[in-house]
Design a protein around this motif. Structure first.
Motif, PDB file in Angstrom:
ATOM      1  N   ARG A  65       4.107  64.170  -4.897  1.00 58.79           N
ATOM      2  CA  ARG A  65       3.831  62.939  -5.367  1.00 58.79           C
ATOM      3  C   ARG A  65       3.151  63.102  -6.815  1.00 58.79           C
TER       4      ARG A  65
ATOM      5  N   HIS B 193       2.280  67.852  -2.425  1.00 66.94           N
ATOM      6  CA  HIS B 193       3.324  67.316  -1.662  1.00 66.94           C
ATOM      7  C   HIS B 193       4.378  66.819  -2.283  1.00 66.94           C
TER       8      HIS B 193
ATOM      9  N   SER C   6       3.110  66.750 -10.281  1.00 68.70           N
ATOM     10  CA  SER C   6       3.314  66.353  -9.097  1.00 68.70           C
ATOM     11  C   SER C   6       2.269  67.239  -8.287  1.00 68.70           C
ATOM     12  N   THR C   7       1.718  66.535  -7.136  1.00 70.60           N
ATOM     13  CA  THR C   7       0.990  67.338  -6.300  1.00 70.60           C
ATOM     14  C   THR C   7       1.698  68.297  -5.455  1.00 70.60           C
TER      15      THR C   7
ATOM     16  N   VAL D 151       0.887  62.625  -9.887  1.00 73.75           N
ATOM     17  CA  VAL D 151      -0.500  62.585  -9.971  1.00 73.75           C
ATOM     18  C   VAL D 151      -1.157  60.987 -10.634  1.00 73.75           C
TER      19      VAL D 151
ATOM     20  N   MET E 292      -5.162  69.339 -11.472  1.00 73.37           N
ATOM     21  CA  MET E 292      -4.957  68.000 -11.033  1.00 73.37           C
ATOM     22  C   MET E 292      -6.581  67.258 -11.310  1.00 73.37           C
TER      23      MET E 292
ATOM     24  N   ILE F 253      -4.693  72.435  -7.930  1.00 68.93           N
ATOM     25  CA  ILE F 253      -5.838  71.383  -7.579  1.00 68.93           C
ATOM     26  C   ILE F 253      -6.690  71.170  -8.771  1.00 68.93           C
TER      27      ILE F 253
ATOM     28  N   ARG G 149       4.609  71.041 -10.689  1.00 64.97           N
ATOM     29  CA  ARG G 149       3.635  71.229  -9.555  1.00 64.97           C
ATOM     30  C   ARG G 149       2.472  71.564  -9.827  1.00 64.97           C
TER      31      ARG G 149
END
Length: 399
Positions: free
Chosen positions: A317, A315, A312-313, A319, A196, A193, A190
């Motif tokens: 999910r 949440h 993953s984010t 990327v 990402m 931000i 994870r």
């Protein structure tokens, strides 16, 4: 798995040379064609946003079904007889292409984890090579006067018939949902931000550069470098060849030196080469610059997609869907930005945009660092996580 990349690229490459014929058959002016192609771009972006949901629900069947659907959309293009129908078919083609693009990269990342070594760049190299072949065959078909409906239907049929049996060998397991949404922390890291955002910036800037090279290199060579009409087209050929070559060796280079270093050095070299061509030099220097640009930028997208698929984010999910969407947005924005800039300031200033994008990719390459190992999921973990070393009938097979 490389079969899917080859099929996707063959269909994509086939469309371009036939666009003038499709425009004439649909009785469209330039503005109408622009709207139809805009529908294709919208379909691409929407498809990338729906892909994770589709893959989470249907798993690897998304890849198996995606190729026939994409082929069917290709075969429908010549049946359009006006703006509304051509735009609708282009939107469907874009939707299927964008959805399949995300799904096949998700699956490619799973194959990488299963193999315990880098494979993504080579798969994208297959895509680049197949794109060139598809475009070359389509160009020959146009020159030979083959009816567009016959050519596109034949390509669609050959691609579907040739790939469906091979795609049956894709590994089947009950973990498709985990591969799609990244909810298993042992398979995905994870990310904050900021990182990402960098994983989305890299494909945005790289796709933007690729789009500019593909659509504007011939114009640049003709208008700014003084190339003859018959020579101007060599810019995109040189760029595409360089990109394909670097992608085929990208996995080995990234394994040896790390993906961050490969992308940083490559895009820096590409930026320097293109900047040199802008400052001075004629046709030969410009063609050489486009070759170096392709060699430098080639591994950026597959290595970024591999990293995004294994992250993953907050949440849970993956990327990857966001990264692919960002890439397609870049491919849309780039040629438009260059066009407006060239009108106002000239082509040499306009091509400073891809130079800046290469610099942005080089700076953002820090997001590709993998301190815990070259492949996020080591090979000895994969069989337990995916059960993917065998098919449902217990046999191993190629991807």
């Amino acid at each position: 798995m490389a079969t899917t990349f080859a099929a996707h690229a063959a269909i994509t490459g086939t469309v371009g040379p036939w666009i003038p014929r499709l425009k004439a058959d649909a009785n469209l002016d330039a503005a109408g064609l622009g709207l139809a192609l805009a529908a294709y771009a919208v379909g691409l972006v929407v498809g990338t946003r729906l892909a994770a949901l589709a893959f989470a629900g249907a798993g690897r069947a998304t890849v198996r079904i995606g190729i026939p659907v994409l082929g069917g959309a290709l075969a429908l293009l010549p049946l359009a007889n006006g703006l509304a129908s051509l735009a609708s078919v282009f939107a469907a083609l874009g939707l299927a292409s964008g959805l399949l693009d995300v799904a096949m990269n998700i699956e490619a990342a799973a194959v990488e984890r299963r193999a315990g070594r880098r494979l993504m760049s080579g798969m994208h190299g297959t895509w680049s090579a197949s794109m060139l072949v598809g475009a070359a065959i389509a160009s020959a078909g146009v020159a030979a006067g083959i009816p567009v409906g016959v050519h596109l239907a034949l390509v669609a049929a050959l691609v579907v018939i040739g790939t469906v049996p091979l795609l049956a060998w894709l590994p089947s397991s009950g973990t498709d949902r985990v591969v799609a949404d990244g909810t298993d922390d042992r398979q995905r890291r994870r990310l904050p931000i900021g990182r990402m955002a960098l994983l989305c910036l890299i494909p945005f800037a790289a796709f933007l550069t690729e789009g500019v090279a593909a659509e504007w290199s011939a114009v640049f060579l003709r208008e700014a470098a003084g190339a003859a009409v018959g020579i101007a087209g060599l810019g995109v050929v040189a760029f595409s060849a360089g990109m394909a070559v670097s992608r085929f060796v990208g996995d080995r280079l990234a394994t040896r030196h790390g993906p961050s270093t490969v992308v940083r050095v490559g895009t820096s070299v590409g930026a320097i080469a293109l900047a040199g061509a802008l400052i001075g030099g004629g046709t030969v220097a410009a063609i050489a610059a486009f070759t170096m640009l392709g060699l430098g930028i080639g591994p950026a997208v597959p290595l970024a997609f591999s990293a995004a698929a294994n992250a993953s984010t907050a949440h849970g999910r993956t990327v990857l869907g966001l990264a692919v969407t960002a890439g397609y947005l870049g491919s849309i924005v780039g040629p438009i930005a260059v066009g407006f800039t060239a009108d106002g300031f000239g082509f040499r200033w306009a091509f400073a945009i891809p130079v800046g994008m290469c610099v942005a990719v080089a700076l953002g390459a820090t997001a590709l660092r993998e301190p815990e190992g070259k492949i996020p999921l080591p090979a000895h973990h994969v069989q337990d996580e995916l059960g993917a070393s065998t098919r449902s009938d217990g046999r191993s097979g190629p991807c």
